[in-house]
Design a protein around this motif. Structure first.
Motif, mmCIF file in Angstrom:
data_model
loop_
_atom_site.group_PDB
_atom_site.id
_atom_site.type_symbol
_atom_site.label_atom_id
_atom_site.label_comp_id
_atom_site.label_asym_id
_atom_site.label_seq_id
_atom_site.Cartn_x
_atom_site.Cartn_y
_atom_site.Cartn_z
ATOM 1 N N ASP A 95 6.321 13.554 21.157
ATOM 2 C CA ASP A 95 6.765 12.266 21.065
ATOM 3 C C ASP A 95 7.435 12.474 19.579
ATOM 4 O OD1 ASP A 95 4.457 12.694 19.740
ATOM 5 O OD2 ASP A 95 3.570 10.715 19.889
ATOM 6 N N ALA A 96 7.946 13.345 19.230
ATOM 7 C CA ALA A 96 8.592 13.721 17.911
ATOM 8 C C ALA A 96 9.950 14.032 18.074
ATOM 9 C CB ALA A 96 7.882 14.337 16.997
ATOM 10 N N ILE A 97 10.640 13.671 19.412
ATOM 11 C CA ILE A 97 11.890 14.289 19.728
ATOM 12 C C ILE A 97 12.934 13.818 18.855
ATOM 13 C CG2 ILE A 97 13.622 14.271 21.565
ATOM 14 C CD1 ILE A 97 11.458 14.182 23.480
ATOM 15 N N ALA A 98 12.987 12.441 18.429
ATOM 16 C CA ALA A 98 14.146 11.918 17.468
ATOM 17 C C ALA A 98 13.574 12.019 16.023
ATOM 18 C CB ALA A 98 14.224 10.496 17.816
ATOM 19 N N GLY A 99 12.464 12.355 15.637
ATOM 20 C CA GLY A 99 12.088 12.614 14.227
ATOM 21 C C GLY A 99 10.688 12.117 13.883
ATOM 22 N N VAL A 100 10.298 12.013 12.775
ATOM 23 C CA VAL A 100 9.143 11.670 12.100
ATOM 24 C C VAL A 100 9.323 10.756 11.220
ATOM 25 C CG1 VAL A 100 6.783 12.473 11.041
ATOM 26 C CG2 VAL A 100 8.014 13.754 13.080
ATOM 27 N N ILE A 101 8.099 9.590 11.116
ATOM 28 C CA ILE A 101 8.275 8.604 10.165
ATOM 29 C C ILE A 101 6.949 8.868 9.542
ATOM 30 C CG2 ILE A 101 8.181 6.246 9.149
ATOM 31 C CD1 ILE A 101 10.099 5.736 11.534
ATOM 32 N N ASN A 102 6.786 9.282 8.290
ATOM 33 C CA ASN A 102 5.356 9.868 7.439
ATOM 34 C C ASN A 102 5.217 8.694 6.386
ATOM 35 O OD1 ASN A 102 2.900 10.639 6.824
ATOM 36 N ND2 ASN A 102 4.045 12.484 5.679
ATOM 37 N N ILE A 103 4.215 7.690 6.651
ATOM 38 C CA ILE A 103 3.994 6.831 5.438
ATOM 39 C C ILE A 103 2.952 7.299 4.566
ATOM 40 C CG2 ILE A 103 3.449 4.337 5.047
ATOM 41 C CD1 ILE A 103 4.395 3.867 8.024
ATOM 42 N N ILE A 104 3.302 7.485 3.204
ATOM 43 C CA ILE A 104 2.266 7.814 2.227
ATOM 44 C C ILE A 104 1.914 6.726 1.574
ATOM 45 C CG2 ILE A 104 1.991 9.556 0.362
ATOM 46 C CD1 ILE A 104 2.651 10.955 3.064
ATOM 47 N N LEU A 105 0.422 6.439 1.665
ATOM 48 C CA LEU A 105 -0.016 5.349 1.017
ATOM 49 C C LEU A 105 -0.307 5.816 -0.616
ATOM 50 C CD1 LEU A 105 -2.773 4.621 3.402
ATOM 51 C CD2 LEU A 105 -0.565 3.584 3.236
ATOM 52 N N LYS A 106 -0.496 4.816 -1.373
ATOM 53 C CA LYS A 106 -0.742 4.975 -3.031
ATOM 54 C C LYS A 106 -1.915 5.481 -3.122
ATOM 55 C CE LYS A 106 1.945 0.943 -4.297
ATOM 56 N NZ LYS A 106 2.231 -0.406 -4.878
ATOM 57 N N SER A 107 -2.150 6.326 -4.222
ATOM 58 C CA SER A 107 -3.157 7.056 -4.570
ATOM 59 C C SER A 107 -3.593 6.959 -5.709
ATOM 60 C CB SER A 107 -3.174 8.572 -4.177
ATOM 61 O OG SER A 107 -2.052 9.255 -4.926
ATOM 62 N N ASN A 108 -3.296 5.681 -6.398
ATOM 63 C CA ASN A 108 -3.751 5.329 -7.868
ATOM 64 C C ASN A 108 -5.224 5.353 -8.137
ATOM 65 O OD1 ASN A 108 -0.812 5.349 -8.150
ATOM 66 N ND2 ASN A 108 -0.890 3.259 -7.896
ATOM 67 N N SER A 109 -5.551 5.700 -9.269
ATOM 68 C CA SER A 109 -7.003 5.497 -9.853
ATOM 69 C C SER A 109 -7.377 4.378 -10.722
ATOM 70 C CB SER A 109 -7.511 6.855 -10.272
ATOM 71 O OG SER A 109 -6.639 7.458 -11.304
ATOM 72 N N SER A 110 -5.978 3.717 -11.028
ATOM 73 C CA SER A 110 -6.078 2.781 -12.020
ATOM 74 C C SER A 110 -4.970 1.971 -11.842
ATOM 75 C CB SER A 110 -6.186 3.292 -13.513
ATOM 76 O OG SER A 110 -4.973 3.964 -13.864
ATOM 77 N N GLY A 111 -4.948 0.826 -12.797
ATOM 78 C CA GLY A 111 -3.766 -0.013 -12.629
ATOM 79 C C GLY A 111 -3.390 -0.723 -11.369
ATOM 80 N N GLY A 112 -2.501 -1.369 -11.202
ATOM 81 C CA GLY A 112 -2.185 -2.123 -9.801
ATOM 82 C C GLY A 112 -1.153 -2.842 -10.016
ATOM 83 N N SER A 113 -0.615 -3.755 -9.085
ATOM 84 C CA SER A 113 0.348 -4.599 -9.102
ATOM 85 C C SER A 113 0.230 -5.911 -8.139
ATOM 86 C CB SER A 113 1.793 -3.892 -8.710
ATOM 87 O OG SER A 113 1.721 -3.571 -7.266
ATOM 88 N N ALA A 156 0.775 -1.266 0.103
ATOM 89 C CA ALA A 156 0.098 0.010 0.159
ATOM 90 C C ALA A 156 0.788 1.380 -0.051
ATOM 91 C CB ALA A 156 -0.949 -0.010 1.154
ATOM 92 N N ILE A 157 2.153 1.289 0.209
ATOM 93 C CA ILE A 157 3.056 2.483 0.457
ATOM 94 C C ILE A 157 3.541 2.717 -0.919
ATOM 95 C CG2 ILE A 157 5.189 3.216 1.498
ATOM 96 C CD1 ILE A 157 4.503 0.898 3.433
ATOM 97 N N ASP A 158 3.326 4.304 -1.288
ATOM 98 C CA ASP A 158 3.866 4.894 -2.137
ATOM 99 C C ASP A 158 5.489 5.338 -1.916
ATOM 100 O OD1 ASP A 158 3.639 6.488 -4.766
ATOM 101 O OD2 ASP A 158 4.285 7.859 -3.559
ATOM 102 N N ARG A 159 5.572 5.882 -0.473
ATOM 103 C CA ARG A 159 6.722 6.403 -0.357
ATOM 104 C C ARG A 159 7.013 6.357 1.242
ATOM 105 N NH1 ARG A 159 4.539 10.959 -2.053
ATOM 106 N NH2 ARG A 159 4.563 12.497 -0.657
ATOM 107 N N VAL A 160 8.045 6.473 1.877
ATOM 108 C CA VAL A 160 8.003 6.650 3.272
ATOM 109 C C VAL A 160 8.842 7.959 3.337
ATOM 110 C CG1 VAL A 160 8.923 5.886 5.552
ATOM 111 C CG2 VAL A 160 8.028 4.436 3.783
ATOM 112 N N GLU A 161 8.450 8.996 4.146
ATOM 113 C CA GLU A 161 9.250 10.245 4.332
ATOM 114 C C GLU A 161 9.826 10.160 5.976
ATOM 115 O OE1 GLU A 161 6.309 13.018 1.707
ATOM 116 O OE2 GLU A 161 6.495 13.266 3.577
ATOM 117 N N VAL A 162 11.301 10.278 6.112
ATOM 118 C CA VAL A 162 11.567 10.171 7.390
ATOM 119 C C VAL A 162 12.295 11.342 8.002
ATOM 120 C CG1 VAL A 162 13.378 8.977 8.939
ATOM 121 C CG2 VAL A 162 11.987 7.820 7.050
ATOM 122 N N LEU A 163 11.968 12.186 8.687
ATOM 123 C CA LEU A 163 12.282 13.480 9.001
ATOM 124 C C LEU A 163 13.529 13.048 10.233
ATOM 125 C CD1 LEU A 163 12.558 16.519 9.480
ATOM 126 C CD2 LEU A 163 10.292 16.573 10.861
#
Length: 537
Positions: free
Chosen positions: A177-195, A159-166
């Motif tokens: 609770d974000a003293i060490a940083g942030v992990i932001n998981i971006i989910l896929k947003s496709n309107s067609s296709g798949g894998s 489901a993951i499009d990308r992971v942004e790590v601050l």
């Protein structure tokens, strides 16, 4: 080994391969020259990230704080036996995962954190929304200080499009609770296709007879479907079956009581690679959806959910038949107890966002998440109950619930400088509940069993409680609740085309003993050249 839905493998003799290489070499070289020329003429697209500056998206290179971006394809390439947590550890030097220890649950959900700090100092977001924590803290690790961090492995990788790590402190923007940083998981947003991909793998060892090798099979699948007004609905599923991985050495010393002063004949035939610890057996299925439905040009509704079910089994240290933890009538050859951890994880987010509310961009959302785990044990006993002891126990159940509601606003203000001031502010209300329940009374009862006459330990008291377990007694059960109210302000200004300055502040009020907290942060970035910049908090 990995196969994709659109990939194929062709095996050819060497002669055919050489002929094919000669036939395609000239066109390939011409294409390579054409690609190089195009790359010089066309600008390189920079990855745009949403963490690090509330309300404004910036590229990784332009960010005033260090951000890593990992694509979903990079995660899948790590293989079938690699979880999301371990994949991040392999791809991010700043993300640390504790090694396997002798602890039972720590072999399933090993502690992890950023920049040498534990998971309690790392905030996990999904599509920019706070992810709830787990219900059990893994033990035996310097990265675990009693926190219950979010369980990353219950989010489907497909489901993951990308992971942004601050990789920088962000408590002033996102919470304490974000003293060490942030992990932001971006989910896929496709309107067609798949894998779809099918993966199989195993570990190996040069020596024979070292134990099982963790044979793993994983199936991933995702598909995108259109919704009205250029909306989308993306569905993803991961299924995984993993056998245990054991690397037990040959045990020394006697396993049985002597017979007439001589070693028991069974010493020659009993399996001496008896330690049960190692990577666990796991059966797991994770599903998710991510959807957005624009109502008009200014307002869009969105929602996403993840659901994960994991059943894990871990064996622990072998208990020899000549110890005071064994009742020989039940286990004449000793036993390595098995622990099972049945985890259920759920999060659902609903929200709406718009571009123009009296000149403000806005985002209103609510998120509800639950993580529950039931711990049991089999091939076990409570020695103090003697021959009447059960061999299976329900040990304890833990549950963490989190309900978070956010309102975020942002706009640009003309303050007379060359560039406008980016202004973001917001409110957050969070309710949290943590509950524990004890298990079978037989798991912690003291039956007062003494070894009978004729036994080598005649008259001695046996051990008390189920073997290898951190016992939870009824008087230690908890049902804790608290809430958190927070407000933040985030400012960003490009003073010149080369110099950016940012400032953020956040106030939080907890209804428990944590009380109030104020946090502030300053950041800046100066572009020395188009390719070189200096930045710092």
């Amino acid at each position: 080994m990995q196969s994709g839905a659109s990939s194929a493998s062709v095996f050819s003799p060497a002669a055919i391969a050489l002929t094919g290489l000669w036939m395609v070499s000239a066109p390939a070289l011409a294409q390579e020259d054409e690609d190089k020329a195009r790359s010089k003429a066309e600008p390189v697209m920079q990855t745009v990230v949403s963490v690090g500056n509330r309300g404004t998206q910036r590229t990784v290179a332009q960010s005033a704080v260090p951000i890593d971006v990992i694509s979903g394809q990079e995660l899948l390439k790590q293989g079938a036996s690699t979880s999301l947590r371990d994949a991040l550890a392999q791809l991010l030097p700043s993300f640390n995962v504790a090694k396997v220890t002798g602890g039972a649950y720590s072999n399933v959900a090993r502690a992890a954190g950023l920049r040498g700090l534990g998971g309690g100092y790392v905030l996990v977001l999904v599509n920019g929304k706070r992810r709830h924590g787990g219900s059990v803290a893994s033990e035996n690790s310097v990265l675990s200080e009693g926190w219950n961090p979010a369980d990353l492995d219950l989010i489907p990788i497909s489901a993951i499009d990308r992971v942004e790590v601050l990789r920088d402190g962000a408590a002033a923007q996102y919470g304490s609770d974000a003293i060490a940083g942030v992990i932001n998981i971006i989910l896929k947003s496709n309107s067609s296709g798949g894998s779809a991909s099918t993966m199989a793998g195993r570990r190996s060892h040069y020596a024979s007879g070292v134990g099982s090798n963790g044979e793993t099979y994983q199936q991933t699948f995702d598909i995108g479907m259109p919704l009205p007004n250029d909306g989308f609905f993306n569905f993803a599923l991961d299924a995984k079956k993993q056998d245990s991985t054991k690397r037990s050495g040959v045990a020394t010393g006697d396993f049985y009581y002597p017979v007439n002063g001589q070693p028991d004949p069974r010493e020659a035939s009993i399996e001496k690679r008896s330690y049960g610890g190692g990577l666990p057996e796991i059966e797991q299925i994770n599903v998710s959806y991510n959807a957005e439905l624009p109502l008009n040009d200014a307002i869009a509704l969105y929602s996403f959910s993840t659901v994960g079910q994991q059943n894990a089994l871990v064996s622990i240290a072998y208990r020899r038949p000549n110890g005071n933890t064994i009742i020989n009538e039940l286990y004449p050859d000793g036993v390595a107890p098995d622990f099972t951890f049945d985890s259920f994880d759920y999060q659902s987010v609903f929200g709406a966002r718009g571009d123009d509310l009296a000149g403000w961009g806005w985002d209103l959302s609510t998120s509800y998440g639950v993580n529950r785990q039931k711990q049991s044990s089999k091939n076990n006993l409570n020695p103090s109950l003697g021959t009447a002891s059960p061999t299976r126990f329900d040990l304890q159940t833990n549950q963490f619930t989190q309900w978070t509601t956010n309102l975020d606003l942002h706009r640009k203000f003309d303050i007379g400088t060359r560039n406008p001031l980016n202004f973001a502010t917001g409110l957050e209300y969070r309710f949290e509940q943590y509950r524990t329940e004890s298990g079978d009374a037989a798991s912690y009862a003291n039956g007062g069993y003494r070894y009978p006459a004729g036994h080598p330990r005649a008259g001695q008291l046996s051990a008390i409680g189920a073997l290898g377990n951190y016992l939870l007694l009824p008087e230690d059960e908890v049902n804790l609740r608290r809430s958190n109210s927070a407000a933040y302000v985030d400012l960003g200004l490009d003073v010149t085309d080369k110099w950016f300055v940012g400032a953020a502040g956040r106030f939080e009020h907890y209804t428990d003993s944590s009380g109030n907290t104020w946090t502030g942060k300053l950041s800046t970035r100066y572009a020395l050249t188009p390719q070189l910049a200096a930045r710092g908090p």
